[in-house]
Scaffold this motif. Structure first.
Motif, mmCIF file in Angstrom:
data_model
loop_
_atom_site.group_PDB
_atom_site.id
_atom_site.type_symbol
_atom_site.label_atom_id
_atom_site.label_comp_id
_atom_site.label_asym_id
_atom_site.label_seq_id
_atom_site.Cartn_x
_atom_site.Cartn_y
_atom_site.Cartn_z
ATOM 1 N N GLU B 230 -10.315 10.668 4.787
ATOM 2 C CA GLU B 230 -9.861 9.332 5.216
ATOM 3 C C GLU B 230 -8.536 8.948 4.564
ATOM 4 O OE1 GLU B 230 -13.080 6.749 4.183
ATOM 5 O OE2 GLU B 230 -14.456 7.649 5.647
ATOM 6 N N GLY B 231 -8.413 9.295 3.283
ATOM 7 C CA GLY B 231 -7.199 8.919 2.553
ATOM 8 C C GLY B 231 -5.956 9.576 3.137
ATOM 9 N N PHE B 234 -5.107 8.186 6.488
ATOM 10 C CA PHE B 234 -4.506 6.866 6.304
ATOM 11 C C PHE B 234 -3.016 6.989 5.987
ATOM 12 C CE2 PHE B 234 -3.291 3.155 3.831
ATOM 13 C CZ PHE B 234 -3.904 2.109 4.493
ATOM 14 N N TYR B 244 3.515 -0.818 10.757
ATOM 15 C CA TYR B 244 2.365 -1.031 9.879
ATOM 16 C C TYR B 244 2.645 -2.131 8.848
ATOM 17 C CZ TYR B 244 -0.798 -0.461 5.994
ATOM 18 O OH TYR B 244 -1.686 -0.732 4.991
ATOM 19 N N VAL B 245 3.785 -2.047 8.196
ATOM 20 C CA VAL B 245 4.112 -3.017 7.142
ATOM 21 C C VAL B 245 4.275 -4.423 7.721
ATOM 22 C CG1 VAL B 245 5.824 -3.671 5.414
ATOM 23 C CG2 VAL B 245 5.156 -1.285 5.649
ATOM 24 N N ALA B 246 4.936 -4.486 8.876
ATOM 25 C CA ALA B 246 5.227 -5.796 9.471
ATOM 26 C C ALA B 246 3.962 -6.527 9.912
ATOM 27 C CB ALA B 246 6.180 -5.624 10.654
ATOM 28 N N LEU B 247 2.883 -5.794 10.132
ATOM 29 C CA LEU B 247 1.653 -6.445 10.581
ATOM 30 C C LEU B 247 0.850 -7.042 9.430
ATOM 31 C CD1 LEU B 247 0.353 -4.060 13.371
ATOM 32 C CD2 LEU B 247 1.578 -6.209 13.605
ATOM 33 N N GLY B 248 1.223 -6.720 8.191
ATOM 34 C CA GLY B 248 0.547 -7.313 7.054
ATOM 35 C C GLY B 248 -0.917 -6.888 6.971
ATOM 36 N N GLU B 249 -1.772 -7.831 6.618
ATOM 37 C CA GLU B 249 -3.170 -7.481 6.394
ATOM 38 C C GLU B 249 -3.864 -7.035 7.682
ATOM 39 O OE1 GLU B 249 -5.321 -10.362 4.144
ATOM 40 O OE2 GLU B 249 -7.129 -9.136 4.026
ATOM 41 N N PHE B 252 -3.380 -3.407 7.838
ATOM 42 C CA PHE B 252 -4.211 -2.748 6.821
ATOM 43 C C PHE B 252 -5.657 -2.648 7.293
ATOM 44 C CE2 PHE B 252 -6.945 -3.068 3.021
ATOM 45 C CZ PHE B 252 -6.480 -1.994 2.272
ATOM 46 N N ALA B 253 -6.169 -3.750 7.815
ATOM 47 C CA ALA B 253 -7.564 -3.768 8.266
ATOM 48 C C ALA B 253 -7.758 -2.807 9.434
ATOM 49 C CB ALA B 253 -7.971 -5.180 8.667
ATOM 50 N N THR B 256 -7.501 0.959 8.082
ATOM 51 C CA THR B 256 -8.650 1.417 7.291
ATOM 52 C C THR B 256 -9.849 1.609 8.218
ATOM 53 O OG1 THR B 256 -9.047 -0.889 6.668
ATOM 54 C CG2 THR B 256 -7.987 0.492 5.046
ATOM 55 N N VAL B 259 -9.418 4.957 10.328
ATOM 56 C CA VAL B 259 -9.670 6.242 9.658
ATOM 57 C C VAL B 259 -11.121 6.354 9.198
ATOM 58 C CG1 VAL B 259 -7.266 6.495 8.944
ATOM 59 C CG2 VAL B 259 -8.892 5.479 7.360
ATOM 60 N N ARG B 260 -11.798 5.238 8.990
ATOM 61 C CA ARG B 260 -13.211 5.306 8.600
ATOM 62 C C ARG B 260 -14.100 5.668 9.773
ATOM 63 N NH1 ARG B 260 -13.702 0.224 5.074
ATOM 64 N NH2 ARG B 260 -13.099 1.065 3.062
#
Lengths: 344, 288, 93
Positions: B230-231, B234, B244-249, B252-253, B256, B259-260
């Motif tokens: 998964e890591g 990711f 990815y960065v521009a979308l913020g949390e 991230f959600a 994650t 990939v899980r």
């Protein structure tokens, strides 16, 4: 203003921001040009905030919601850069004042809603500048470029250190010691800017209201070539509106501070342009006319439906003018020549 | 601008303007079967323009502009106007789109479930998707796959497939020539020929699919399968995402979760047939 | 010179998502993602609300983990704390 024929997209954009035009009156395809202009002025998220409660075509509403969300993330990132600068400088007792976008965000001002924030701009008193530089270099920032000419140019003539970029976060910081280049014929009182800054509860300092408006006007008119002018003017419009609402004596204080910094003409012109474009309400004595304002208005609105700058000659004229303002003529020739020769 | 057209690919409405008629005509042919909504305002603008007015005729070279511009992007000759348009559209989506997490990945779907393939150019992700899309898979896209942060679903971006070099012959042998664009020989990216996705893929472009398998293909070497943690998946997908960065949390959600919930593998394959076989084998396990 | 003390992020600032052998940490203040491995998540968890230096941290971790046989725990933790500070996840007190 006004004139015949169809209204340009740039004018429609300004009218929407000013609240003179109801978004519901736009035809669906009018949005192409308005969004194009807003994007080129990096103001799409600003417009998205302004029209949050307006009746919009569904796809425009969705695009605007995206813009607001992205702007919130960008704002958080910008404030984090300020926080990291504080962590680098505060332990050494180096005071700094946030400038421009980061300051508006930290102070949660109306103009911060959706406002694009580029580099972190901070003001440090001149005696502290070397220590600030060293502290930032130790905390992970590094020089952007090693070009000796540019470095020399910045240090000798500009009002800031050469830009630094953080090696892990890839974000730039501009450390200023005054708000206009040293070579500019106007020399604002940097000491007064620092010593009269306002410390906020969160620990960040920002310029006091009158100085902030002076800096905004300087940034708009005395410093630059009016690139990004609609945004700076929007900042000026909203901040003076809110400062005046909070303090009936604001316009008088602004006049006095502008006089102190040698920015009276710039501040007066910014106020008139904000009135003409965004409908700012000015006090008596400010509300006059100036024949040359028309050129500034034309330059500010020189965008076509595809977001392109029109009136290239006018833009060139303002570019040369902005360099003229920053540097004495002989130095200007040297600067342009050096820049020219560097081109491949 | 003098010439313009409007194209909707997945959730993105483009407006493309050009100083020349030819690139617009070529686009209109490739995208004739896509849904049209003339009244819909554009999400993204692409401009193909001459740097100087006389360069429209004299050694015409196409500069790529729009909402977002890459400062040092080189212009292309007018004969490659279609490639310029494609690059312009990619650029606007890569830099401007914020509604979904954007993965630089191809995707195909079956039974409402998506196979996502991420890799550098040259990994063959585009060719694999094109070949699968000619079989019993729905082509979702050869370049970008969108992940909806709210639902975790994959959304299609089925632009005209950009076939490169050897892939041109491999795919051309299997499709009606009417679905192919003109051959653009000797571009900075090699030979290029566009493939119009099948009508069913275009008709289904708004249908989401549940991610079921993540592959990181590598072209060349012996056929092999390497399970991926998964890591690592990711990290690879953050690198494959332009926003990815521009979308913020929310990003991230979404990542994650992706990939899980989705088994991931690195695969190597020596040729298209071997690649397809590996994909089908892994899919049979994943879809079980 | 005494070891520097550090302060953890306020409650709710960090979101931890274990992904197999690594842990993805989302920092809501910086909007940054950090991928870390042991002992970083354990250190962050053990920091608590007050200021905390390497010695305090070593004592807390020793209560939960078997640190016998690890040479110079204090120096290692000091180094890790410095790295966490560079990422902004903890702050010099």
């Amino acid at each position: 203003m006004g004139g015949r024929g169809p209204v340009s997209s740039a004018q429609t954009f300004v009218d929407l921001l000013a609240g003179r035009r109801d978004a519901a009156t736009l035809a669906p395809r009018d949005w192409d040009g308005v969004i194009g202009v807003a994007r080129s002025e990096t103001m799409l998220a600003t417009l998205a905030h302004r029209l949050k409660d307006s009746a919009l075509p569904p796809t425009v509403a969705a695009l605007f919601a995206d813009q607001r969300a992205a702007a919130a993330v960008a704002r958080q990132q910008a404030l984090w850069e300020a926080e990291m600068a504080r962590r680098a400088l505060a332990p050494l007792g180096i005071e700094f004042v946030l400038l421009k976008g980061a300051a508006y965000a930290a102070a949660d001002m109306a103009c911060a809603a959706g406002r694009q924030i580029g580099d972190l701009d901070i003001l440090v008193s001149e005696p502290d500048i070397r220590r600030a530089e060293n502290a930032l270099l130790k905390a992970g920032w590094e020089w952007v470029k090693a070009d000796p000419y540019d470095d020399f140019y910045y240090r000798e003539h500009m009002h800031e250190l050469p830009p630094l970029i953080h090696k892990a976060r890839d974000r730039m910081i501009d450390v200023h010691h005054t708000i206009l280049p040293r070579t500019h014929r106007i020399t604002p009182d940097a000491l007064a800017l620092m010593s009269d800054a306002v410390k906020r509860p969160d620990g960040f300092a920002v310029l006091n209201p009158a100085d902030m408006a002076c800096h905004c006007a300087a940034h708009l008119l005395a410093d630059g070539d009016l690139q990004g002018g609609l945004r700076n003017l929007w900042d000026f419009h909203l901040m003076t509106r809110d400062f005046a609402a909070a303090d009936a004596g604001f316009w008088g204080k602004l006049d006095a501070r502008a006089e102190l910094h040698g920015l009276r003409a710039a501040v007066r012109r910014a106020a008139r342009l904000a009135r003409d474009l965004y409908g700012s309400v000015l006090p008596s004595g400010w509300d006059g006319q100036d024949g040359s304002d028309v050129w500034y208005r034309r330059r500010l609105l020189a965008r076509d439906d595809w977001g392109r700058v029109t009136r290239l000659l006018l833009e060139q004229a303002f570019y040369i003018r902005s360099h003229w303002l920053r540097m004495p003529p002989a130095m200007l020739a040297k600067h342009l020549w050096t820049k020219w020769r560097k081109k491949p | 601008m003098r010439h313009s057209t409007r194209i909707a690919v997945g959730p993105v409405q483009f407006r493309i303007g050009s100083d020349w008629a030819a690139p617009i005509a070529a686009l209109d042919r490739l995208y004739a079967g896509y849904p049209q909504d003339e009244a819909r305002p554009a999400d993204a603008t692409v401009r193909l323009f001459a740097a100087r007015p006389w360069r429209r005729w004299l050694r015409p070279s196409v500069h790529i502009g729009g909402d977002f511009v890459v400062p040092d992007a080189l212009p292309l000759p007018l004969s490659m106007g279609l490639l310029a348009a494609e690059m312009g559209m990619n650029l606007q989506v890569a830099l401007g789109w914020r509604r979904h997490m954007l993965l630089h990945a191809s995707a195909v779907a079956k039974d409402g479930r998506a196979l996502i393939m991420s890799g550098e150019s040259g990994s063959g992700k585009s060719t694999l998707a094109a070949l699968l899309g000619e079989g019993d898979w729905r082509l979702m896209g050869d370049e970008f796959t969108l992940i909806d942060p709210a639902s975790g679903d994959a959304l299609a971006f089925p632009r005209a497939v950009s076939l490169k070099n050897e892939a041109i012959a491999a795919v051309a042998a299997r499709v009606d020539v009417a679905r192919l664009g003109p051959l653009l020989a000797g571009t900075p990216k090699g030979d290029i020929r566009h493939l119009i996705p099948r009508a069913d893929a275009i008709a289904a472009m708004h249908e989401p699919a549940r991610p079921a398998l993540l592959l990181f293909p590598r072209f060349g070497g012996e056929a092999s399968i390497e399970p991926m943690g998964e890591g690592e998946a990711f990290v690879r997908l953050t690198e494959a995402s332009t926003n990815y960065v521009a979308l913020g949390e929310a990003g991230f959600a979404a990542l994650t979760r992706l990939v899980r919930e989705t088994p991931a593998f690195g695969i190597s394959y020596p040729d298209g047939a071997a690649g397809i076989a590996l994909v089908e084998q892994l899919w049979a396990d994943a879809a079980r | 010179m005494p070891d520097p003390a550090y302060r953890a992020a306020p409650p709710g600032a960090l979101r931890f998502e274990p992904l197999g052998e690594v842990t993805a940490i989302f920092d809501r203040r910086s909007v940054q993602t950090h991928l870390v491995v042991s002992p970083m998540p354990e250190i962050l968890e053990a920091m608590g609300a007050g200021d905390c230096d390497a010695a305090t941290l070593a004592a807390r971790l020793a209560a939960r983990f078997d640190l016998d046989g690890v040479a110079d725990v204090g120096a290692i933790l000091n180094e890790r704390l410095g790295e966490l500070a560079a990422m902004g996840l903890v702050e010099r007190a």
